[in-house]
Design a protein around this motif. Structure first.
Motif, PDB file in Angstrom:
ATOM      1  N   TYR A  24     -57.027 -17.191   8.435  1.00  0.00           N
ATOM      2  CA  TYR A  24     -55.784 -17.039   8.905  1.00  0.00           C
ATOM      3  C   TYR A  24     -54.775 -16.202   7.977  1.00  0.00           C
ATOM      4  CZ  TYR A  24     -56.802 -21.046  12.109  1.00  0.00           C
ATOM      5  OH  TYR A  24     -57.258 -21.789  12.959  1.00  0.00           O
ATOM      6  N   ARG A  25     -54.168 -15.408   8.513  1.00  0.00           N
ATOM      7  CA  ARG A  25     -53.189 -14.547   7.949  1.00  0.00           C
ATOM      8  C   ARG A  25     -51.893 -14.411   8.773  1.00  0.00           C
ATOM      9  NH1 ARG A  25     -57.400 -11.091   8.019  1.00  0.00           N
ATOM     10  NH2 ARG A  25     -56.244  -9.482   9.191  1.00  0.00           N
ATOM     11  N   PHE A  26     -50.578 -14.726   8.206  1.00  0.00           N
ATOM     12  CA  PHE A  26     -49.458 -14.882   9.000  1.00  0.00           C
ATOM     13  C   PHE A  26     -48.577 -13.466   8.862  1.00  0.00           C
ATOM     14  CE2 PHE A  26     -51.009 -19.076   7.976  1.00  0.00           C
ATOM     15  CZ  PHE A  26     -51.607 -19.597   9.071  1.00  0.00           C
ATOM     16  N   SER A  27     -47.825 -13.146   9.648  1.00  0.00           N
ATOM     17  CA  SER A  27     -46.991 -12.046   9.316  1.00  0.00           C
ATOM     18  C   SER A  27     -45.774 -12.313   8.742  1.00  0.00           C
ATOM     19  CB  SER A  27     -46.474 -11.403  10.957  1.00  0.00           C
ATOM     20  OG  SER A  27     -45.875 -12.540  11.758  1.00  0.00           O
ATOM     21  N   GLU A  28     -45.315 -13.799   9.017  1.00  0.00           N
ATOM     22  CA  GLU A  28     -44.208 -14.522   8.235  1.00  0.00           C
ATOM     23  C   GLU A  28     -44.598 -15.520   7.502  1.00  0.00           C
ATOM     24  OE1 GLU A  28     -40.984 -15.233  10.815  1.00  0.00           O
ATOM     25  OE2 GLU A  28     -41.012 -13.010  11.596  1.00  0.00           O
ATOM     26  N   PRO A  29     -44.108 -16.015   6.413  1.00  0.00           N
ATOM     27  CA  PRO A  29     -44.541 -17.417   5.850  1.00  0.00           C
ATOM     28  C   PRO A  29     -44.287 -18.593   6.730  1.00  0.00           C
ATOM     29  CG  PRO A  29     -43.288 -16.147   4.256  1.00  0.00           C
ATOM     30  CD  PRO A  29     -43.026 -15.377   5.751  1.00  0.00           C
ATOM     31  N   GLN A  30     -45.259 -19.620   6.622  1.00  0.00           N
ATOM     32  CA  GLN A  30     -45.239 -20.519   7.624  1.00  0.00           C
ATOM     33  C   GLN A  30     -44.652 -21.856   6.798  1.00  0.00           C
ATOM     34  OE1 GLN A  30     -46.183 -20.335  10.835  1.00  0.00           O
ATOM     35  NE2 GLN A  30     -45.640 -18.174  10.240  1.00  0.00           N
ATOM     36  N   ASP A  31     -43.656 -22.636   7.219  1.00  0.00           N
ATOM     37  CA  ASP A  31     -43.164 -23.703   6.653  1.00  0.00           C
ATOM     38  C   ASP A  31     -44.336 -25.013   6.509  1.00  0.00           C
ATOM     39  OD1 ASP A  31     -40.785 -22.855   6.512  1.00  0.00           O
ATOM     40  OD2 ASP A  31     -40.297 -23.480   8.461  1.00  0.00           O
ATOM     41  N   ARG A  32     -45.219 -25.000   7.463  1.00  0.00           N
ATOM     42  CA  ARG A  32     -46.187 -26.031   7.259  1.00  0.00           C
ATOM     43  C   ARG A  32     -47.423 -25.552   8.346  1.00  0.00           C
ATOM     44  NH1 ARG A  32     -46.734 -32.439   8.645  1.00  0.00           N
ATOM     45  NH2 ARG A  32     -47.485 -33.386   6.619  1.00  0.00           N
ATOM     46  N   VAL A  33     -48.632 -26.014   7.837  1.00  0.00           N
ATOM     47  CA  VAL A  33     -49.858 -25.913   8.534  1.00  0.00           C
ATOM     48  C   VAL A  33     -50.754 -27.028   8.592  1.00  0.00           C
ATOM     49  CG1 VAL A  33     -52.017 -24.540   8.748  1.00  0.00           C
ATOM     50  CG2 VAL A  33     -50.022 -23.178   8.046  1.00  0.00           C
ATOM     51  N   VAL A  34     -51.050 -27.425   9.897  1.00  0.00           N
ATOM     52  CA  VAL A  34     -51.620 -28.523  10.162  1.00  0.00           C
ATOM     53  C   VAL A  34     -52.890 -28.228  11.095  1.00  0.00           C
ATOM     54  CG1 VAL A  34     -51.646 -30.945  11.122  1.00  0.00           C
ATOM     55  CG2 VAL A  34     -49.871 -30.183   9.972  1.00  0.00           C
ATOM     56  N   GLN A  35     -54.240 -28.490  10.420  1.00  0.00           N
ATOM     57  CA  GLN A  35     -55.538 -28.166  11.416  1.00  0.00           C
ATOM     58  C   GLN A  35     -56.245 -29.256  11.576  1.00  0.00           C
ATOM     59  OE1 GLN A  35     -56.117 -24.970  12.452  1.00  0.00           O
ATOM     60  NE2 GLN A  35     -54.073 -24.528  11.994  1.00  0.00           N
ATOM     61  N   LEU A  36     -56.978 -29.457  12.582  1.00  0.00           N
ATOM     62  CA  LEU A  36     -57.902 -30.489  12.836  1.00  0.00           C
ATOM     63  C   LEU A  36     -59.487 -29.521  12.574  1.00  0.00           C
ATOM     64  CD1 LEU A  36     -59.118 -33.232  13.674  1.00  0.00           C
ATOM     65  CD2 LEU A  36     -58.784 -32.436  15.865  1.00  0.00           C
ATOM     66  N   ILE A  78     -51.016 -28.349   4.759  1.00  0.00           N
ATOM     67  CA  ILE A  78     -50.828 -27.470   3.871  1.00  0.00           C
ATOM     68  C   ILE A  78     -49.188 -27.162   4.028  1.00  0.00           C
ATOM     69  CG2 ILE A  78     -51.153 -25.163   2.899  1.00  0.00           C
ATOM     70  CD1 ILE A  78     -53.603 -24.964   4.498  1.00  0.00           C
ATOM     71  N   ASP A  79     -48.530 -27.493   2.909  1.00  0.00           N
ATOM     72  CA  ASP A  79     -47.044 -27.275   2.799  1.00  0.00           C
ATOM     73  C   ASP A  79     -46.781 -25.894   2.311  1.00  0.00           C
ATOM     74  OD1 ASP A  79     -46.473 -29.856   3.689  1.00  0.00           O
ATOM     75  OD2 ASP A  79     -46.589 -30.699   1.472  1.00  0.00           O
ATOM     76  N   GLY A  80     -45.640 -25.286   3.110  1.00  0.00           N
ATOM     77  CA  GLY A  80     -45.548 -23.678   2.773  1.00  0.00           C
ATOM     78  C   GLY A  80     -44.858 -23.842   1.611  1.00  0.00           C
ATOM     79  N   THR A 264     -51.700 -26.702  14.634  1.00  0.00           N
ATOM     80  CA  THR A 264     -50.379 -26.119  14.972  1.00  0.00           C
ATOM     81  C   THR A 264     -49.737 -25.701  13.514  1.00  0.00           C
ATOM     82  OG1 THR A 264     -49.479 -28.380  14.466  1.00  0.00           O
ATOM     83  CG2 THR A 264     -49.781 -27.840  16.755  1.00  0.00           C
ATOM     84  N   ARG A 265     -48.812 -24.892  13.712  1.00  0.00           N
ATOM     85  CA  ARG A 265     -48.175 -24.341  12.592  1.00  0.00           C
ATOM     86  C   ARG A 265     -46.669 -24.301  12.636  1.00  0.00           C
ATOM     87  NH1 ARG A 265     -46.726 -18.770  13.333  1.00  0.00           N
ATOM     88  NH2 ARG A 265     -47.995 -17.925  15.286  1.00  0.00           N
ATOM     89  N   THR A 266     -45.724 -24.403  11.590  1.00  0.00           N
ATOM     90  CA  THR A 266     -44.297 -24.507  11.639  1.00  0.00           C
ATOM     91  C   THR A 266     -43.841 -23.081  11.003  1.00  0.00           C
ATOM     92  OG1 THR A 266     -44.302 -26.619  11.845  1.00  0.00           O
ATOM     93  CG2 THR A 266     -42.268 -25.635  11.428  1.00  0.00           C
ATOM     94  N   GLY A 267     -43.230 -22.226  11.778  1.00  0.00           N
ATOM     95  CA  GLY A 267     -42.990 -20.983  11.539  1.00  0.00           C
ATOM     96  C   GLY A 267     -42.892 -19.914  11.985  1.00  0.00           C
ATOM     97  N   GLY A 268     -42.254 -18.919  12.143  1.00  0.00           N
ATOM     98  CA  GLY A 268     -42.476 -17.825  13.098  1.00  0.00           C
ATOM     99  C   GLY A 268     -43.263 -16.606  12.955  1.00  0.00           C
TER     100      GLY A 268
END
Length: 283
Positions: A24-36, A78-80, A264-268
């Motif tokens: 996964y690569r994100f265009s903006e830093p994510q605050d948190r990522v949770v994956q099942l 994963i915490d951001g 899910t992820r938390t961040g824009g």
């Protein structure tokens, strides 16, 4: 995370090595990522997991569990700030050809539950007509299941690497093409119209001529419950029952219940997903 077990098979027919990476690569830093994660296969008759490992390239927490379908799961936290995440799966499995029959696997739900349609497996009029072609034919339920698999294989063109994009069975069948998940959904929808419990399977398959190549997705097929036999796998992509070239990982009513990675992820911003799968007889 590492999973190890001793093989109970006296003479395994095949030793398969699986490599599965998800980036996964994100265009903006994510605050948190949770994956099942449903990435870990279980041992059962004809399939013995010798070694299985999941590596994450950043500081993460894994919580192991099991879902309602009996699949082995891992919740990944994963915490951001998170800029990118890479998951690497490596495993060794001993397999035997069981002619598609599933035995010794964890069965937490009764077969009748797998008659229920889902948004991804609802039968359209053309799929009902497909089931009707088989329903009127002579033979046993097993014969009809094989004919149905062959019909789906002939009517739909397999497009390897096409992304899972939420298309349902009706749309895929109308277009006449799709990836392995699409073909499995069509087979499941038609089988349920025949009154056969049917479920989705995610896993891996060895293609001997391409074992050194990376593919863009894991494989998928269906299992149908046949009276007097139990659960039997049917792969409409290849028009065959799974044999010792297959590694069975997760099951569900459809792809969403058995997806290798979801969350899910938390961040824009946006994300880019890259998946690579390689199955061979060499580590």
């Amino acid at each position: 995370m590492t999973v190890r077990s001793e093989s109970s098979s006296a003479s395994p027919d095949m030793r398969l090595f699986v490599h599965h990476r998800t980036d996964y690569r994100f265009s903006e830093p994510q605050d948190r990522v949770v994956q099942l994660l449903r990435l870990v296969p279980a041992s059962h008759i004809g399939q013995n997991v010798v070694d299985w490992r999941i590596d994450v390239d950043c500081n993460a927490r894994l919580r192991l569990g099991r879902d309602g379908f009996g699949n082995e799961t891992a919740m990944l936290y994963i915490d951001g700030p998170v800029h990118a995440v890479s998951l690497a799966v490596m495993g060794e499995v001993l397999t035997q050809d069981q002619a598609g029959m599933v035995a010794g696997a964890a069965e937490t739900l009764p077969p009748v539950l797998y008659i229920r349609a889902t948004p991804l497996t609802a039968a359209s009029e053309p799929i009902r007509a497909l089931a009707a072609e088989v329903e009127g034919a002579d033979g046993t339920s097993l014969d009809r299941a094989h004919r149905l698999m062959a019909l789906v294989h002939r009517r739909m063109r397999f497009v390897p690497g096409r992304r899972i994009d939420g298309r349902n069975a009706a749309t895929a069948y109308a277009e006449g093409e799709g990836n392995a998940a699409d073909l499995a959904h069509v087979l499941i929808a038609a089988a349920r119209r025949l009154g056969l419990p049917a479920r989705y399977v995610s896993g891996h398959v060895l293609r001997p001529a391409h074992q050194h190549e990376w593919h863009e997705a894991a494989h998928a097929w269906a299992e149908l419950h046949i009276a007097d036999f139990g659960w039997i796998g049917f792969d409409p992509t290849a028009d065959r029952c799974p044999d010792d070239h297959y590694v069975r990982v997760a099951i569900g009513l459809d792809h969403r219940d058995a997806a290798p990675v979801s969350g899910t992820r938390t961040g824009g911003g946006s994300e880019v997903l890259d998946v690579g799968v390689r199955v061979g007889i060499e580590g």
